[in-house]
Design an enzyme around this catalytic site. Sequence first.
Site, PDB file in Angstrom:
ATOM      1  N   ASP A  91      14.520  29.493  33.739  1.00 19.61           N
ATOM      2  CA  ASP A  91      15.930  29.173  33.973  1.00 19.61           C
ATOM      3  C   ASP A  91      16.141  27.671  34.085  1.00 19.61           C
ATOM      4  O   ASP A  91      15.202  26.917  34.332  1.00 19.61           O
ATOM      5  CB  ASP A  91      16.389  29.873  35.263  1.00 19.61           C
ATOM      6  CG  ASP A  91      17.896  29.869  35.399  1.00 19.61           C
ATOM      7  OD1 ASP A  91      18.593  29.818  34.371  1.00 19.61           O
ATOM      8  OD2 ASP A  91      18.378  29.912  36.549  1.00 19.61           O
ATOM      9  N   ASN A 123      22.557  38.020  28.547  1.00 21.32           N
ATOM     10  CA  ASN A 123      22.719  36.761  27.803  1.00 21.32           C
ATOM     11  C   ASN A 123      23.584  36.918  26.544  1.00 21.32           C
ATOM     12  O   ASN A 123      24.059  35.928  25.991  1.00 21.32           O
ATOM     13  CB  ASN A 123      21.362  36.144  27.436  1.00 21.32           C
ATOM     14  CG  ASN A 123      20.633  35.560  28.631  1.00 21.32           C
ATOM     15  OD1 ASN A 123      19.403  35.517  28.670  1.00 21.32           O
ATOM     16  ND2 ASN A 123      21.370  35.094  29.636  1.00 21.32           N
TER      17      ASN A 123
HETATM   18  C1  IPE Z   1      17.751  34.489  33.591  1.00 23.65           C
HETATM   19  O1  IPE Z   1      18.488  33.343  33.423  1.00 23.65           O
HETATM   20  C2  IPE Z   1      17.495  35.180  32.277  1.00 23.65           C
HETATM   21  C3  IPE Z   1      16.485  34.572  31.432  1.00 23.65           C
HETATM   22  C4  IPE Z   1      15.666  33.627  31.792  1.00 23.65           C
HETATM   23  C5  IPE Z   1      16.400  35.095  30.097  1.00 23.65           C
HETATM   24  P1  IPE Z   1      20.102  33.395  33.371  1.00 23.65           P
HETATM   25  O2  IPE Z   1      20.555  32.006  33.556  1.00 23.65           O
HETATM   26  O3  IPE Z   1      20.543  34.095  32.161  1.00 23.65           O
HETATM   27  O4  IPE Z   1      20.428  34.300  34.645  1.00 23.65           O
HETATM   28  P2  IPE Z   1      21.673  34.247  35.613  1.00 23.65           P
HETATM   29  O5  IPE Z   1      22.888  34.452  34.774  1.00 23.65           O
HETATM   30  O6  IPE Z   1      21.646  32.901  36.257  1.00 23.65           O
HETATM   31  O7  IPE Z   1      21.403  35.353  36.610  1.00 23.65           O
HETATM   32  C1  IPE Z   2      17.369  29.459  30.594  1.00 24.31           C
HETATM   33  O1  IPE Z   2      18.213  28.381  30.817  1.00 24.31           O
HETATM   34  C2  IPE Z   2      17.338  29.880  29.145  1.00 24.31           C
HETATM   35  C3  IPE Z   2      17.902  31.215  28.884  1.00 24.31           C
HETATM   36  C4  IPE Z   2      18.375  32.027  29.763  1.00 24.31           C
HETATM   37  C5  IPE Z   2      17.926  31.655  27.507  1.00 24.31           C
HETATM   38  P1  IPE Z   2      19.764  28.571  30.977  1.00 24.31           P
HETATM   39  O2  IPE Z   2      20.385  28.571  29.620  1.00 24.31           O
HETATM   40  O3  IPE Z   2      20.069  29.742  31.824  1.00 24.31           O
HETATM   41  O4  IPE Z   2      20.177  27.214  31.719  1.00 24.31           O
HETATM   42  P2  IPE Z   2      21.084  27.085  33.012  1.00 24.31           P
HETATM   43  O5  IPE Z   2      20.557  28.051  34.030  1.00 24.31           O
HETATM   44  O6  IPE Z   2      22.472  27.425  32.590  1.00 24.31           O
HETATM   45  O7  IPE Z   2      20.921  25.673  33.428  1.00 24.31           O
HETATM   46 MG    MG Z   3      20.503  30.088  33.815  1.00 28.28          MG
END
Ligand code: IPE
Ligand code: IPE
Ligand code: MG
Length: 209
Positions: free
Chosen positions: A30, A78
């Site tokens: 994340d 996602n």
């Molecule tokens: C968790 O990250 C999911 C993945 C790493 C694929 P997200 O950024 O999508 O999760 P939330 O929305 O903060 O819970």
């Molecule tokens: C994790 O980083 C990647 C995926 C979930 C695909 P994020 O895209 O969730 O990045 P933040 O959490 O919004 O910074």
């Molecule tokens: Mg995230």
Amino acid sequence: MKLSPDTLKRLADAGLDPAKLPRHIAIIMDGNGRWAQERGKERVHGHLQGVQSVRSTIEECCRLGIEQLTLYCFSTENWKRPQAEIEFLMGLLKEYLIREREEIMRENIRFTVIGRRDGLADYVLAEMDENIRVSAKNTGMTLCLAINYSGRIELVDAVRHIVAEKSPADTIDEETISNALYTAGMPEPDLLIRTAGEMRISNFLLWQI
Ligand code: IPE
Ligand code: IPE
Ligand code: MG
């Protein structure tokens, strides 16, 4: 697995006991977007940088003799992200799967995935399947990518599978459920890491953790 003298020295320097290393590490990757935004860049730049972190994490886990590394790459939630970001992530995933094939073979990694195939584009599925196929007989670390994954949907799929088998209700136990999950046969994670400093589980490996 036998660790190299170099790895043993680095473990000793860090005060870590090789006998106490986790067997299976699971990572919720994340914070890519925030990482980029804090540097005045587009979110996608963070995803590109994330790929580099994945590579060094895999290399280190191989050196440490970790049995399995499971990486949360894309959750079913996602799909709610902007279409342009989804397309970027899927393109990146496809390229990653192709580009890392050589590394997977060099490191003797067994590549595997968890998640629902339904909903993923054919161009992603094809590269995924190719990595699974070419690495099936490798005997080193198992690299498991959670793609289009949801812990709840995994449980739904497990229940569907069990019901389809028509087993009598009183024969169903924890093992029945474990064996019906995408992770059947894998060791349970003994270390879960979420980067970016948050403590959410985000629907990841709900039964297994
Ligand atoms: C968790 O990250 C999911 C993945 C790493 C694929 P997200 O950024 O999508 O999760 P939330 O929305 O903060 O819970
Ligand atoms: C994790 O980083 C990647 C995926 C979930 C695909 P994020 O895209 O969730 O990045 P933040 O959490 O919004 O910074
Ligand atoms: Mg995230």
